[in-house]
Write a protein that holds these residues in place. Structure first.
Motif, PDB file in Angstrom:
ATOM      1  N   ARG A 272      11.048   5.517  57.004  1.00 45.10           N
ATOM      2  CA  ARG A 272      10.269   4.406  57.730  1.00 45.10           C
ATOM      3  C   ARG A 272       8.732   4.403  57.308  1.00 45.10           C
ATOM      4  N   LEU A 273       8.385   3.441  56.664  1.00 44.92           N
ATOM      5  CA  LEU A 273       7.097   3.373  56.116  1.00 44.92           C
ATOM      6  C   LEU A 273       6.303   2.277  56.292  1.00 44.92           C
ATOM      7  N   VAL A 274       5.097   2.505  56.516  1.00 45.40           N
ATOM      8  CA  VAL A 274       3.962   1.352  56.764  1.00 45.40           C
ATOM      9  C   VAL A 274       3.525   1.013  55.596  1.00 45.40           C
ATOM     10  N   TRP A 275       3.475  -0.251  55.000  1.00 47.68           N
ATOM     11  CA  TRP A 275       3.122  -0.698  53.657  1.00 47.68           C
ATOM     12  C   TRP A 275       1.764  -1.211  53.787  1.00 47.68           C
ATOM     13  N   LEU A 276       0.836  -0.695  53.031  1.00 46.76           N
ATOM     14  CA  LEU A 276      -0.504  -1.291  53.136  1.00 46.76           C
ATOM     15  C   LEU A 276      -0.978  -1.984  51.852  1.00 46.76           C
ATOM     16  N   HIS A 277      -1.563  -2.928  52.049  1.00 50.46           N
ATOM     17  CA  HIS A 277      -2.007  -3.979  50.811  1.00 50.46           C
ATOM     18  C   HIS A 277      -0.929  -4.702  50.559  1.00 50.46           C
ATOM     19  N   LEU A 278      -0.925  -5.250  49.385  1.00 51.55           N
ATOM     20  CA  LEU A 278       0.324  -6.127  48.890  1.00 51.55           C
ATOM     21  C   LEU A 278       1.053  -5.315  47.753  1.00 51.55           C
ATOM     22  N   LYS A 279       2.035  -6.096  47.054  1.00 51.92           N
ATOM     23  CA  LYS A 279       2.637  -5.408  46.100  1.00 51.92           C
ATOM     24  C   LYS A 279       2.873  -6.105  44.866  1.00 51.92           C
ATOM     25  N   PRO A 280       3.264  -5.395  43.758  1.00 52.53           N
ATOM     26  CA  PRO A 280       3.519  -6.615  42.406  1.00 52.53           C
ATOM     27  C   PRO A 280       4.408  -7.625  42.608  1.00 52.53           C
ATOM     28  N   PHE A 281       4.092  -8.772  42.161  1.00 55.03           N
ATOM     29  CA  PHE A 281       4.901  -9.944  42.632  1.00 55.03           C
ATOM     30  C   PHE A 281       5.739 -10.331  41.215  1.00 55.03           C
ATOM     31  N   TYR A 282       5.237  -9.736  40.166  1.00 56.26           N
ATOM     32  CA  TYR A 282       5.997 -10.335  38.699  1.00 56.26           C
ATOM     33  C   TYR A 282       7.423  -9.241  38.925  1.00 56.26           C
ATOM     34  N   PRO A 283       8.356  -9.712  38.061  1.00 52.21           N
ATOM     35  CA  PRO A 283       9.434  -8.824  38.214  1.00 52.21           C
ATOM     36  C   PRO A 283       9.353  -7.429  37.961  1.00 52.21           C
ATOM     37  N   ASN A 284      10.051  -6.558  38.495  1.00 50.80           N
ATOM     38  CA  ASN A 284       9.715  -5.114  38.436  1.00 50.80           C
ATOM     39  C   ASN A 284      10.725  -4.589  39.272  1.00 50.80           C
ATOM     40  N   GLN A 285      10.817  -3.029  38.786  1.00 50.34           N
ATOM     41  CA  GLN A 285      11.968  -2.184  39.729  1.00 50.34           C
ATOM     42  C   GLN A 285      11.341  -1.541  41.122  1.00 50.34           C
ATOM     43  N   LEU A 286      10.415  -2.050  41.497  1.00 52.02           N
ATOM     44  CA  LEU A 286       9.729  -1.190  43.052  1.00 52.02           C
ATOM     45  C   LEU A 286      10.946  -1.405  43.764  1.00 52.02           C
ATOM     46  N   THR A 287      11.272  -2.718  44.213  1.00 52.07           N
ATOM     47  CA  THR A 287      12.368  -2.745  45.172  1.00 52.07           C
ATOM     48  C   THR A 287      13.416  -2.023  45.011  1.00 52.07           C
ATOM     49  N   ALA A 288      14.085  -2.133  43.853  1.00 51.83           N
ATOM     50  CA  ALA A 288      15.365  -1.155  43.361  1.00 51.83           C
ATOM     51  C   ALA A 288      15.157   0.209  43.847  1.00 51.83           C
ATOM     52  N   LEU A 289      13.819   0.801  43.443  1.00 47.91           N
ATOM     53  CA  LEU A 289      13.450   2.273  43.390  1.00 47.91           C
ATOM     54  C   LEU A 289      13.308   2.786  44.979  1.00 47.91           C
ATOM     55  N   LEU A 290      12.798   1.812  45.846  1.00 44.36           N
ATOM     56  CA  LEU A 290      12.634   1.981  47.323  1.00 44.36           C
ATOM     57  C   LEU A 290      14.114   2.018  47.885  1.00 44.36           C
ATOM     58  N   ASN A 291      14.975   1.286  47.533  1.00 44.23           N
ATOM     59  CA  ASN A 291      16.281   1.230  47.918  1.00 44.23           C
ATOM     60  C   ASN A 291      16.983   2.531  47.533  1.00 44.23           C
ATOM     61  N   GLU A 292      16.769   3.016  46.105  1.00 46.60           N
ATOM     62  CA  GLU A 292      17.482   4.171  45.523  1.00 46.60           C
ATOM     63  C   GLU A 292      17.214   5.146  46.562  1.00 46.60           C
ATOM     64  N   TYR A 293      15.912   5.383  46.784  1.00 47.49           N
ATOM     65  CA  TYR A 293      15.539   6.652  47.741  1.00 47.49           C
ATOM     66  C   TYR A 293      15.362   6.540  49.183  1.00 47.49           C
ATOM     67  N   HIS A 294      16.026   5.408  49.561  1.00 47.54           N
ATOM     68  CA  HIS A 294      16.204   5.014  50.929  1.00 47.54           C
ATOM     69  C   HIS A 294      15.018   4.745  51.681  1.00 47.54           C
ATOM     70  N   PHE A 295      14.145   3.985  51.368  1.00 44.16           N
ATOM     71  CA  PHE A 295      12.765   3.917  52.054  1.00 44.16           C
ATOM     72  C   PHE A 295      13.189   2.497  52.610  1.00 44.16           C
ATOM     73  N   ASP A 296      12.458   2.332  53.892  1.00 45.57           N
ATOM     74  CA  ASP A 296      12.394   1.060  54.512  1.00 45.57           C
ATOM     75  C   ASP A 296      10.982   0.659  55.087  1.00 45.57           C
ATOM     76  N   VAL A 297      10.667  -0.392  54.679  1.00 48.88           N
ATOM     77  CA  VAL A 297       9.256  -0.759  55.189  1.00 48.88           C
ATOM     78  C   VAL A 297       9.288  -1.601  56.548  1.00 48.88           C
ATOM     79  N   VAL A 298       8.744  -0.697  57.705  1.00 54.99           N
ATOM     80  CA  VAL A 298       8.883  -1.214  59.071  1.00 54.99           C
ATOM     81  C   VAL A 298       7.691  -2.061  59.352  1.00 54.99           C
ATOM     82  N   TYR A 299       6.796  -2.215  58.649  1.00 50.42           N
ATOM     83  CA  TYR A 299       5.542  -2.688  59.002  1.00 50.42           C
ATOM     84  C   TYR A 299       4.640  -2.998  57.761  1.00 50.42           C
TER      85      TYR A 299
END
Length: 411
Positions: A272-299
Motif C-alpha cells: 500500500r503506497l501514498v503517491w506524492l505529486h503527479l505522474k507521467p501522462f504520456y504513454p508509458n510502462q509505469l502502471t504495468a510495473l506497479l501492477n507487476e510488483y503488486h503496488f497499490d496506490v491508496v492515496y
C-alpha cells in the motif's frame, strides 16, 4: 515539423476557431445518451468530456482559465466555464501530442528548464489550439512559476490576468491580504463579464461532492481494497478541480462511489503506497510495473481535500481559507505532517514521489521529506523524470528503481 504534422495543425486550428462546428456535438451527446442509457464510469467520464469540449469551444458561456489551486467554485458561481490548462495538458500528453506544443514553445525561446506543463500550455496557446479565454485567474499557491506562466498567457491572448499572491504564513494578516485581493478580483470580473456571483449553488454542490469523496477515501482505507490501475485516480483530477462546485463533479463521484462499492476485495497482497505529486501522462510502462510488483496506490496527494466546508454567507472568508490551506502542500513542515497522517490513516507501507523536471517546489524538499518519513518507518522512492515531456523518460531506469523499492519493502 514535417508536412503531415503541419497539415494536421492547420486543420486543428481551423476547427478550434469555428464555434458553430462544436454546436454539432449536441447531436453526438444525444446519441451517446441513447446508446448508453446506464453508462459505466468510463462512459460517464467520456460523455462529460464531450459536453465540456462543446461548451468550451462553442463559447456558450464566458470561459475563464484558472491555475490549479484557484478555487473553481468561484468560476461556477458566476456561471462561467472553467478551463485548467495545466490539467488539460495532461490529456494532450495522454493522447501522444505533447511534443507539438513543447516544440512550439521552445522555438519561441521558452527554455526546457521550465516546467513542461507551462511550456506545453504556452505552446498550445501560441498554436491557438486551446479555447479562447475571456479572462485568466491564478494564485501563487504551490507553484511560484504559475505567475510567469499566466502572465505569458495574458500576453499571448491579449486579455487581463488576475493573480492572487498567497503568503506562506497562516495568520489573520495573511487572511485579510488574500481576502482583499479576492474581493477586488470579484468586482473586476463581475463588471467585465456583466455577471453576478451566486455562491449558494456552487458551494452547496462542492460541499456535497466533498462528502462523497470522503466516502471514497473511507473505502480506500480498507485492506485488500484497490483502485485499478494503481494511479488511475490521478486521471480524474478534472473532477477534483475544474468541475468541483458543478453538477458534473457531483454526478461523477457518485458514479465512482457506486462503482467502487461493487468491487470485490482482491485476495492478492498489495504493498500500500501514498503517491506524492503527479505522474507521467504520456504513454508509458509505469502502471504495468506497479501492477507487476503488486503496488497499490491508496492515496494521492493532489486528490486530497485540504479545506473546510464552504459557507455561502461568508464567500470571501471560505474561498480565502481554501486558497491559503493549499499552502499545506508546499510548506515543508506542514506537507510532511500531512503525508505522515495519510500514511497512518491509509495503513501505507511506503511512499512514492514522481519528481517533475523543472518543479523546484517538490524537489526542493526531497531530502527532508525522505529522511523524516524513513525515520518514521516509511520507505520512500523518489522517481525522476517528467510528467509531460517524454524526452526525459527511461523505461529501463524506471524498472530498476521500482524493482529495488519492491525488494526493500519485501525485506
Amino acid at each position: 515539423m514535417n508536412l503531415k504534422t503541419s497539415t494536421a495543425l492547420s486543420l486543428a486550428r481551423f476547427f478550434a476557431n469555428r464555434k458553430s462546428l462544436f454546436h454539432l456535438l449536441k447531436f453526438y451527446e444525444w446519441w451517446l445518451k441513447r446508446k448508453f442509457s446506464e453508462p459505466t464510469l468510463p462512459q460517464t467520464s467520456y460523455q462529460l468530456t464531450i459536453k465540456t469540449v462543446r461548451e468550451l469551444y462553442s463559447h456558450s458561456r464566458p470561459v475563464i482559465w484558472s491555475s490549479l489551486f484557484f478555487p473553481c467554485e468561484f468560476i461556477h458561481a458566476i456561471g462561467a466555464i472553467p478551463f485548467y490548462p495545466e490539467i488539460t495538458i495532461g490529456l494532450v500528453a495522454a493522447l501522444g501530442f505533447s511534443n507539438i506544443p513543447l516544440e512550439s514553445a521552445e522555438k519561441n525561446w521558452y527554455s526546457q528548464d521550465l516546467c513542461s506543463y507551462h511550456r506545453a500550455g504556452v505552446g498550445m496557446s501560441l498554436l491557438k489550439l486551446f479555447p479562447r479565454p475571456d479572462c485568466l485567474v491564478a494564485t501563487t499557491s504551490i507553484c511560484r512559476g504559475t505567475a510567469g506562466f499566466f502572465r505569458s498567457l495574458a500576453d499571448i491572448w491579449k486579455i487581463p490576468c488576475f493573480l492572487i499572491d498567497v503568503p506562506y504564513q497562516t495568520t489573520p494578516e495573511a487572511n485579510n491580504y488574500v481576502k482583499n485581493q479576492l474581493s477586488s478580483i470579484t468586482s473586476h470580473i463581475s463588471s467585465q463579464l456583466n455577471c453576478q456571483f451566486r455562491w449558494e449553488d456552487a458551494f452547496s454542490l462542492s460541499n456535497s461532492t466533498v462528502k462523497t469523496i470522503q466516502q471514497i477515501e473511507a473505502l480506500r482505507k480498507q485492506k485488500n481494497f484497490a483502485i485499478q490501475p494503481p494511479t488511475k485516480n490521478l486521471d480524474y483530477l478534472p473532477y477534483y478541480f475544474q468541475f468541483l462546485g458543478s453538477p458534473v463533479s457531483k454526478l461523477f463521484f457518485e458514479k465512482f462511489l457506486f462503482h467502487l462499492q461493487k468491487l470485490e476485495k482482491s485476495p492478492t497482497k498489495f504493498h500500500r503506497l501514498v503517491w506524492l505529486h503527479l505522474k507521467p501522462f504520456y504513454p508509458n510502462q509505469l502502471t504495468a510495473l506497479l501492477n507487476e510488483y503488486h503496488f497499490d496506490v491508496v492515496y494521492d496527494e493532489f486528490a486530497s481535500v485540504f479545506w473546510k466546508p464552504l459557507e455561502p454567507e461568508k464567500p470571501f472568508e471560505s474561498l480565502t481559507n481554501k486558497i491559503i490551506s493549499s499552502q499545506n502542500l508546499t510548506v515543508p513542515e506542514k506537507r510532511i505532517d500531512r503525508v505522515l497522517h495519510w500514511c497512518d490513516q491509509f495503513q501505507a507501507d511506503g511512499v512514492i514521489q514522481f519528481n517533475q523536471w523543472g518543479c523546484r517546489q517538490s524537489q526542493g524538499m526531497n531530502f527532508l521529506l525522505k529522511n523524516t518519513l524513513q525515520q518514521k518507518g516509511y520507505p520512500v522512492l523518489l522517481l525522476d523524470g517528467d510528467h509531460i515531456d517524454k524526452k526525459f523518460y527511461s523505461e529501463e531506469q524506471l524498472r530498476t528503481r521500482i524493482e529495488a523499492f519492491h525488494e526493500m519493502l519485501e525485506g
